[in-house]
Scaffold this motif. Structure first.
Motif, mmCIF file in Angstrom:
data_model
loop_
_atom_site.group_PDB
_atom_site.id
_atom_site.type_symbol
_atom_site.label_atom_id
_atom_site.label_comp_id
_atom_site.label_asym_id
_atom_site.label_seq_id
_atom_site.Cartn_x
_atom_site.Cartn_y
_atom_site.Cartn_z
ATOM 1 N N TYR A 196 36.581 11.594 29.395
ATOM 2 C CA TYR A 196 37.432 11.480 28.204
ATOM 3 C C TYR A 196 36.620 11.016 26.988
ATOM 4 O O TYR A 196 36.827 11.480 25.874
ATOM 5 C CB TYR A 196 38.569 10.495 28.467
ATOM 6 C CG TYR A 196 39.746 11.110 29.189
ATOM 7 C CD1 TYR A 196 40.315 12.300 28.750
ATOM 8 C CD2 TYR A 196 40.300 10.505 30.301
ATOM 9 C CE1 TYR A 196 41.397 12.872 29.415
ATOM 10 C CE2 TYR A 196 41.381 11.051 30.966
ATOM 11 C CZ TYR A 196 41.921 12.239 30.518
ATOM 12 O OH TYR A 196 42.993 12.800 31.170
ATOM 13 N N TRP B 187 45.014 14.966 20.926
ATOM 14 C CA TRP B 187 45.617 15.457 22.174
ATOM 15 C C TRP B 187 45.362 16.956 22.393
ATOM 16 O O TRP B 187 44.901 17.355 23.474
ATOM 17 C CB TRP B 187 47.115 15.134 22.186
ATOM 18 C CG TRP B 187 47.788 15.523 23.462
ATOM 19 C CD1 TRP B 187 48.546 16.630 23.697
ATOM 20 C CD2 TRP B 187 47.747 14.813 24.708
ATOM 21 N NE1 TRP B 187 48.989 16.665 24.981
ATOM 22 C CE2 TRP B 187 48.516 15.550 25.644
ATOM 23 C CE3 TRP B 187 47.140 13.626 25.131
ATOM 24 C CZ2 TRP B 187 48.686 15.146 26.946
ATOM 25 C CZ3 TRP B 187 47.326 13.224 26.437
ATOM 26 C CH2 TRP B 187 48.085 13.974 27.331
ATOM 27 N N GLN C 287 49.536 22.579 31.989
ATOM 28 C CA GLN C 287 48.575 22.406 30.911
ATOM 29 C C GLN C 287 48.466 23.637 30.022
ATOM 30 O O GLN C 287 47.881 23.576 28.953
ATOM 31 C CB GLN C 287 47.191 22.097 31.497
ATOM 32 C CG GLN C 287 47.090 20.752 32.165
ATOM 33 C CD GLN C 287 47.063 19.634 31.152
ATOM 34 O OE1 GLN C 287 46.506 19.784 30.070
ATOM 35 N NE2 GLN C 287 47.681 18.510 31.485
ATOM 36 N N LEU D 227 42.455 7.464 29.853
ATOM 37 C CA LEU D 227 42.477 7.931 28.461
ATOM 38 C C LEU D 227 42.620 6.744 27.512
ATOM 39 O O LEU D 227 41.919 6.663 26.480
ATOM 40 C CB LEU D 227 43.637 8.926 28.269
ATOM 41 C CG LEU D 227 43.770 9.542 26.882
ATOM 42 C CD1 LEU D 227 42.487 10.262 26.467
ATOM 43 C CD2 LEU D 227 44.943 10.520 26.819
ATOM 44 N N GLN E 258 41.561 17.712 29.811
ATOM 45 C CA GLN E 258 42.712 17.226 30.589
ATOM 46 C C GLN E 258 42.852 18.056 31.871
ATOM 47 O O GLN E 258 43.078 17.519 32.944
ATOM 48 C CB GLN E 258 44.011 17.382 29.778
ATOM 49 C CG GLN E 258 44.097 16.496 28.570
ATOM 50 C CD GLN E 258 44.610 15.101 28.927
ATOM 51 O OE1 GLN E 258 44.392 14.626 30.037
ATOM 52 N NE2 GLN E 258 45.230 14.449 27.979
#
Lengths: 424, 315
Positions: B199, B230, B309, B112, B237
């Motif tokens: 990413y 984010w 997550q 990232l 992610q």
């Protein structure tokens, strides 16, 4: 109705794919067919011919000889190595296309015979008694299971110990009176070990020839105390001698040789001067293409003896697959493979000895001092003796667990007890 | 007026209109369904042959003592009970879990960070993107061979570099305390490329309007990253997490070439143990039981990842 038709088409398609994958390469059996009329492909798995031009040429000679009997059969070789031999065999069996001829090593034959993967050679008139007249004695027991012969010996891989005369003299040791017992070897190896100012070993006192696994070293040193690894398939190392031997190896690693030491060419370290003494294979090339005459002249050979003089002997053995559809042709191929001139060639290519009865007088034995020495030592041959039927599993277990004991991660006595318990 | 209104829904005009569209739509739906199955068929066939059948076969084999010989028998849960008493399996499971726990988050964090760097307007961006992706398209065996040289105790780059600062040479792969960490370094490095690309694609999809709004509201870089970037990376992610977990649990070629699981069992990982049991010890039944356990462990890890997550199940 439509759904039913669709299902039928789907099943047919899957069946077609499966049949294409599964049976496409399997021949009709040629057993009983006159050799001159037999057709098909003989699949042979051999770690005996190196991947060099000379190796391929030697193999072609075998095929030529085989074609004198079976002119219409195609020979499909798989030049495996001992590192991937099991993988080749197991995947071929799982795929339903097992090899017709399989060349394996000492320790392989009994487990595969017990699983009925190899054929009893008695059908071709070869029994332990017959082979005893033709091959060196050291290879009979590894080829035998349950009183029957399942493999034909090709070459013997004998190991001796070499010392550097110059290193011995420099350390004040007598090269004409080499150490042979475990105690003597340790004392001499410690004297021969060289270190730099930081204490890092720059020349090993003794190369145990076990960079990452101690199975063969342990077997060898244990046998030199008069204790074979297995007796009648039962463990014989979970005892005082076994513990003494394992503790001795532990006392040597990182004391006279760093753990994991090996050179890029994976050659015995004593031949390159990286060790003053160490286990070596069955031949040395004294020409300029090899280590050179000067290096050769600096070497002396001897055998371990902590109560029993021994020489570790492995080797290559040829078997016929029990599921082969060309067993007769496979036997004919083995006959071509075991011609004395072919065995001489294989021995030369692999730095081993031909496994025929008079190996001591073979061209290979006469070609260099190390081969001569190990050929003379064949009467002292030892190996794992009579490993259990799960030996293929135990090989890995020995390598891992002995290393853990040697590196101080596990108690040596518990390791030996555990290995004995796992042998079945 | 009212008569005119009553006459509007005349059956003669409306009925054919009602019936015809219904028939057409059913026909259309059927043909769409057929087309759907037709398009799905190759993937289904592939999945059936190469995923479903092997998985079912592994589960079935795990209850047998099959070892490539002529005979085999059902042994119930014997392989499973032996498995949990097997020290090599326990070591392999522990090493694999440790490898995953270290490699997955570290490689995700580094990827990232690098992706954010590569998302800036910097010179030679194409070169950097290619350079970071190169390890991914290189064969693991080639990578492992190069790292074997780097870690070589005598002539390796790692010890050569350390010697510049007066450090004693390390025996990276043969020292039990450094063997697994050394492999982790290679694993992290090798896995960066794919994650960076994913990413990078996600970063370029972050709403510029939101970023501008945040800037106008006075948010600094860190606040914009935490509050805009984010959250926008959430689904990505999760995808990276799942693929990384699966990838780390399946680590094999790297270990096979570099250490073969040694010294002792220090780098012994699950797939290597399965491979050795199946193809070297020839215990396919036992290895299948191990495979089933590995599938379950991966499923548990992915489940945990989902929880962490808080991913949308319907992504």
């Amino acid at each position: 109705m439509r759904r039913g038709a669709g299902l039928v088409v789907l099943v047919a398609a899957i069946g077609l794919v499966a049949s294409a994958c599964g049976n496409g390469v399997i021949d009709k059996s040629t057993d009983g067919v006159p050799p001159a009329e037999a057709t098909g492909t003989l699949r042979v798995l051999l770690p005996s011919f190196p991947a060099s031009t000379k190796g391929r040429e030697a193999f072609e000679k075998v095929v030529e000889d085989f074609h004198k009997t079976y002119p219409k059969m195609k020979v499909e070789p798989d030049f495996a190595t001992y590192n991937n031999l099991n993988e080749k065999m197991s995947t071929s069996i799982a795929a339903g296309i097992p090899y017709d001829v399989m060349v394996t090593g000492v320790g392989w034959v009994q487990p595969f015979a017990s699983k009925r993967i190899f054929t009893d050679l008695a059908a071709y008139g070869v029994t332990p008694d017959v082979i005893r007249e033709k091959s060196i004695a050291a290879m009979i027991q590894p080829a035998t299971y349950d009183g029957k012969l399942y493999a034909y010996p090709l070459v013997a891989d004998a190991r001796a110990v070499a010392l550097r005369v110059s290193a011995f003299k420099e350390a004040g040791l007598d090269p004409d009176n080499p150490p042979t017992s475990l105690e003597e070897l340790k004392v001499a190896a410690e004297k021969l070990t060289k270190r730099d100012a930081n204490g890092t070993i720059t020349r090993s006192g003794m190369d145990l020839a076990s960079p990452t696994g101690f199975r063969q070293s342990f077997t060898t040193f244990l046998a030199s105390t008069g204790t074979p690894l297995y007796v009648d398939g039962e463990p014989n190392f979970d005892n005082e001698k076994g513990l003494e031997t394992l503790n001795w190896i532990k006392s040597m690693i990182n004391n006279v040789q760093p753990y994991g030491q090996q050179n890029a060419a994976q050659q015995p370290l004593v031949l390159t001067g990286e060790a003053a003494m160490g286990i070596v294979g069955g031949a040395v090339d004294c020409t300029d293409k090899g280590i050179g005459q000067a290096n050769c002249d600096d070497l002396k050979f001897f055998r371990f003896d902590s109560g029993k003089e021994i020489e570790y002997v492995g080797g290559d053995l040829a078997s016929i697959g029990s599921r082969s559809r060309h067993k007769d042709a496979a036997w004919a191929f083995i006959q071509s493979l075991t011609q004395p001139t072919t065995l001489d060639e294989i021995a030369k290519l692999n730095k081993k000895l031909p496994a025929y009865k008079d190996a001591a007088n073979s061209p290979q034995a006469k070609s260099n001092p190390l081969s001569k020495f190990v050929a003379e030592g064949l009467p002292h041959a030892i190996n794992e003796n009579s490993p259990p039927s799960n030996w293929l599993e135990m090989r890995g277990n020995f390598d891992i667990q002995l290393t853990q004991a040697v590196l101080g991660q596990k108690d040596p006595a518990k390791v030996l007890a555990n290995l004995a318990g796992q042998s079945r | 007026m009212s008569a005119t209104v009553e006459e509007r829904p005349t059956p003669a005009l409306t009925e054919p209109r009602k019936v015809a569209p219904a028939k057409d739509s059913r026909k259309l739906i059927r043909s769409q369904v057929r087309a759907g199955w037709l398009f799905l068929a190759p993937a289904l066939l592939h999945s059936g042959i190469f995923i479903v059948i092997p998985v079912v076969a592994a589960i079935v084999l795990s209850f047998t003592d099959y070892s490539f010989g002529d005979s085999w028998s059902w042994i119930g849960f014997a392989n499973y009970s032996e498995l949990f008493q097997d020290v090599d399996f326990r070591a392999a499971l522990a090493n694999t879990l440790l490898y995953a726990v270290v490699v997955v988050p570290l490689s995700m964090a580094i990827s990232l960070a690098v992706a954010i760097g590569l998302n800036q307007k910097i010179k030679a961006i194409g070169f950097f993107r290619t350079a970071f992706y190169l390890p991914t398209v290189t064969a693991t065996v080639a990578i492992a061979t190069i790292w074997l040289w780097i870690y070589n105790p005598g002539s390796g780059l790692a010890n050569g570099f350390l010697s510049l600062f007066g450090f004693a040479p390390g025996r990276w792969l043969s020292d039990p305390s450094t063997a697994l960490p050394s492999l982790m370094v290679v694993g992290i490095w090798q896995g960066l490329g794919t994650k960076i690309i994913i990413y990078l694609a996600a970063l370029q999809g972050v709403s510029r309007d939101l970023m501008e709004s945040a800037s106008l509201d006075g948010a600094n870089r860190w606040q914009r990253f935490v509050n805009v970037t984010w959250p926008a990376l959430g689904p990505v992610q999760f995808f990276v997490l799942v693929t990384s977990i699966v990838g780390t649990f399946q680590v094999f070629d790297l270990v096979y070439v570099m250490t073969r699981g040694g010294p002792g069992t220090e780098t012994h990982v699950l797939v290597l143990d399965i491979y050795q049991n199946a193809f070297q010890a020839l215990r396919l039944g036992f290895a299948s039981a191990e495979t089933v356990i590995m599938m379950l462990v991966i499923a548990i890890f992915i489940g945990l990842g989902r929880l962490l997550q808080k991913a949308d199940v319907n992504d």
